[in-house]
Scaffold this motif. Structure first.
Motif, short mmCIF file in Angstrom:
data_model
loop_
_atom_site.label_atom_id
_atom_site.label_comp_id
_atom_site.label_asym_id
_atom_site.label_seq_id
_atom_site.Cartn_x
_atom_site.Cartn_y
_atom_site.Cartn_z
N THR A 205 0.87 -1.19 0.06
CA THR A 205 -0.01 0.00 -0.10
C THR A 205 0.88 1.22 -0.05
OG1 THR A 205 -0.13 -0.05 2.21
CG2 THR A 205 -1.90 -1.26 1.33
N GLY A 206 2.21 1.22 0.08
CA GLY A 206 3.06 2.31 0.14
C GLY A 206 2.86 2.87 1.60
N ALA A 207 2.60 2.30 2.44
CA ALA A 207 2.46 3.07 4.13
C ALA A 207 3.72 3.16 4.43
CB ALA A 207 1.56 2.08 4.87
N TYR A 208 4.62 2.37 4.36
CA TYR A 208 6.17 2.39 4.70
C TYR A 208 6.76 3.79 4.35
CZ TYR A 208 8.08 1.93 -0.04
OH TYR A 208 8.26 2.10 -1.62
N ARG A 209 6.03 4.47 3.56
CA ARG A 209 6.61 5.81 3.20
C ARG A 209 6.42 6.91 4.20
NH1 ARG A 209 4.14 4.42 -1.79
NH2 ARG A 209 5.73 3.86 -3.33
N SER A 210 5.41 6.58 5.10
CA SER A 210 5.23 7.42 6.36
C SER A 210 5.71 6.83 7.50
CB SER A 210 3.69 7.84 6.40
OG SER A 210 3.39 8.30 7.52
N ARG A 211 6.54 7.45 7.97
CA ARG A 211 7.02 6.79 9.48
C ARG A 211 6.15 6.71 10.57
NH1 ARG A 211 12.89 9.58 10.66
NH2 ARG A 211 13.88 8.63 8.76
N LEU A 212 5.21 7.84 10.30
CA LEU A 212 3.95 8.06 11.41
C LEU A 212 3.22 6.60 11.30
CD1 LEU A 212 2.49 9.19 13.85
CD2 LEU A 212 1.46 10.83 12.09
N HIS A 213 2.67 6.46 10.09
CA HIS A 213 1.70 5.30 9.61
C HIS A 213 2.39 4.11 9.98
CE1 HIS A 213 -0.96 7.61 6.39
NE2 HIS A 213 -1.15 8.00 7.71
N THR A 214 3.69 3.86 9.64
CA THR A 214 4.44 2.54 9.95
C THR A 214 4.48 2.32 11.02
OG1 THR A 214 5.69 2.83 7.75
CG2 THR A 214 6.54 1.43 9.57
N GLY A 215 4.70 3.24 12.20
CA GLY A 215 5.07 3.10 13.53
C GLY A 215 3.51 2.71 14.08
N LEU A 216 2.34 3.30 13.80
CA LEU A 216 1.22 3.13 14.34
C LEU A 216 0.60 1.85 14.02
CD1 LEU A 216 -0.59 6.71 13.85
CD2 LEU A 216 0.21 5.57 16.03
N PHE A 217 1.19 1.48 12.50
CA PHE A 217 0.62 0.30 12.14
C PHE A 217 1.07 -0.97 12.70
CE2 PHE A 217 0.55 -2.83 8.24
CZ PHE A 217 -0.88 -3.51 8.68
N PHE A 218 2.43 -1.08 12.91
CA PHE A 218 3.15 -2.13 13.40
C PHE A 218 2.77 -2.06 15.22
CE2 PHE A 218 5.67 -2.03 9.69
CZ PHE A 218 5.77 -3.44 9.48
N ALA A 219 2.44 -1.08 15.69
CA ALA A 219 2.33 -1.12 17.11
C ALA A 219 0.98 -1.58 17.40
CB ALA A 219 2.51 0.16 17.76
N GLY A 220 0.10 -1.20 16.33
CA GLY A 220 -1.39 -1.79 16.24
C GLY A 220 -1.44 -3.28 16.01
N THR A 221 -0.57 -3.70 15.37
CA THR A 221 -0.50 -5.15 14.83
C THR A 221 -0.04 -5.86 16.16
OG1 THR A 221 0.04 -4.59 12.63
CG2 THR A 221 0.79 -6.87 13.43
N VAL A 222 1.07 -5.38 16.91
CA VAL A 222 1.45 -6.30 18.00
C VAL A 222 0.21 -6.40 18.88
CG1 VAL A 222 3.00 -6.26 20.01
CG2 VAL A 222 3.93 -5.67 17.66
N LEU A 223 -0.44 -5.03 19.28
CA LEU A 223 -1.60 -5.29 20.10
C LEU A 223 -2.68 -6.05 19.74
CD1 LEU A 223 -2.83 -3.73 22.58
CD2 LEU A 223 -3.95 -2.05 21.18
N ILE A 224 -2.84 -6.06 18.55
CA ILE A 224 -4.23 -6.97 18.01
C ILE A 224 -3.82 -8.33 18.13
CG2 ILE A 224 -5.35 -7.72 15.81
CD1 ILE A 224 -5.16 -5.02 14.88
N SER A 225 -2.31 -8.85 18.05
CA SER A 225 -1.79 -10.33 18.26
C SER A 225 -2.12 -10.68 19.48
CB SER A 225 -0.46 -10.06 17.54
OG SER A 225 -0.09 -11.54 17.91
N VAL A 226 -1.48 -9.60 20.72
CA VAL A 226 -1.78 -9.94 21.97
C VAL A 226 -3.06 -10.04 22.50
CG1 VAL A 226 -0.99 -9.06 24.32
CG2 VAL A 226 0.62 -8.86 22.58
N VAL A 227 -3.89 -9.01 22.07
CA VAL A 227 -5.25 -9.08 22.48
C VAL A 227 -6.10 -10.27 21.90
CG1 VAL A 227 -7.57 -7.91 22.49
CG2 VAL A 227 -5.49 -6.63 23.04
N GLY A 228 -5.75 -10.75 20.64
CA GLY A 228 -6.44 -11.66 20.08
C GLY A 228 -6.15 -13.03 20.80
N ASN A 229 -5.05 -13.26 21.08
CA ASN A 229 -4.18 -14.32 21.91
C ASN A 229 -4.78 -14.70 23.08
OD1 ASN A 229 -2.66 -16.40 20.03
ND2 ASN A 229 -2.00 -14.41 19.53
N ILE A 230 -5.03 -13.46 23.69
CA ILE A 230 -5.55 -13.48 25.35
C ILE A 230 -7.11 -13.98 25.06
CG2 ILE A 230 -6.53 -11.90 27.28
CD1 ILE A 230 -4.18 -10.16 26.82
N LEU A 231 -7.83 -13.49 24.21
CA LEU A 231 -9.16 -14.11 24.10
C LEU A 231 -9.19 -15.46 23.66
CD1 LEU A 231 -10.78 -10.97 22.04
CD2 LEU A 231 -10.78 -11.64 24.56
#
Length: 294
Positions: A205-231
């Protein structure tokens, strides 16, 4: 002055040699990814089913740019090709696996020098991150805090549902039934898969060109993975503790687990879409000096 091209092996010959050497190895990887009973090590890297074709697609799309690069051989490339050959000849599983990304990196440097390596960087990264190796087992001792967190939160959620549960470190005891939050069950595989898919999406998607988008996306991905595995562990503990063995097996071993993983990946895609729609590419923080009065 004669063209340098004649001193280089034709691309078709290199492709044929790679197919002969690594074709059987890739087939073994795919067999391990599709057949979960073969090896947990292979299962940890099953995201390669999507990543390797995507890497090949990216490399094919850059064939014109690759051809436009001058033929230059970096000395390090020849060293890496030789090292990959030695790793392959050891016939040790891990060394043979890792020889593939080393070989590809060496060929890029040998044929097109550093410019070729940069051009194919994302494809090489995707191949390297999909190569089965011992990394999951090396980091398992360091995710004990995550296992304890998942067990504690899962126990808390079960208490809120009125289910009697006792939590001891990484174990949940529900009606005299024991559920262990093992590293694999703690979502280590899903975390690997989520971050790998996030990398693919960020590039696609080209999101890697924005540091802000990249940081938020990977942080959110880790959070989704952790919450998903808790459930997921909460559901598994509830099913096992209440004697619902069919539901437990469905979510733990059968296609229910695959469906749950697919829903988590869909959530990651929706997260990226939300970030791109609602978050600017960068934060513009303008500092205004107070106006002076006369």
């Amino acid at each position: 002055m004669p063209s340098l091209r004649r001193y280089f092996t034709p691309p078709w010959a290199i492709a044929a040699l790679l197919a002969i050497l690594y074709g059987p190895l890739l087939m073994h990887w795919v067999d391990g990814w599709l057949n979960k009973s073969i090896s947990i090590q292979h299962e940890y890297f099953s995201h390669g089913l999507l990543g390797l074709p995507f890497a090949a697609y990216i490399a094919w799309g850059k064939r014109q740019a690759w051809g436009d690069l001058p033929n230059r051989c970096h000395p390090l490339g020849l060293g890496l090709v030789g090292l990959a050959g030695l790793m392959y000849l050891t016939r040790l599983s891990d060394w043979m696996n890792l020889s593939l990304p080393v070989m590809l990196m060496g060929l890029c440097l040998s044929l097109k020098s550093v410019a070729g390596l940069r051009l194919q960087a994302i494809s090489l990264i995707l191949v390297a991150l999909a190569t089965p190796n011992q990394l999951p087992y090396l980091i398992e001792p360091y995710i004990l805090p995550l296992q304890r967190l998942i067990a504690s939160v899962a126990g808390f959620l079960l208490v809120q549902l009125g289910v009697p549960v006792t939590v001891e470190t990484i174990y949940l005891f529900v009606n005299d039934q024991t559920v262990e939050v093992a590293p694999h069950c703690a979502g280590l595989k899903m975390l690997f898969t989520s971050l790998y898919i996030a990398l693919m999406l960020a590039y696609w998607t080209g999101a890697y060109r924005s540091r802000l988008h990249t940081g938020l996306f990977f942080a959110g991905t880790v959070l989704i993975s952790v919450v998903g595995n808790i459930l997921r562990n909460t559901f598994l503990s509830y099913f096992h503790g209440t004697g619902r063995d069919g539901a437990f097996d469905w979510l733990h071993e059968s296609w229910g687990g695959d469906l749950y993983s697919a829903l988590m990946l869909l959530t990651i895609i929706l997260l990226l879409r939300l970030i791109q729609d609602r978050v600017p590419d960068r934060l513009n923080l303008a500092v205004q000096s107070p106006s002076s009065s006369v």
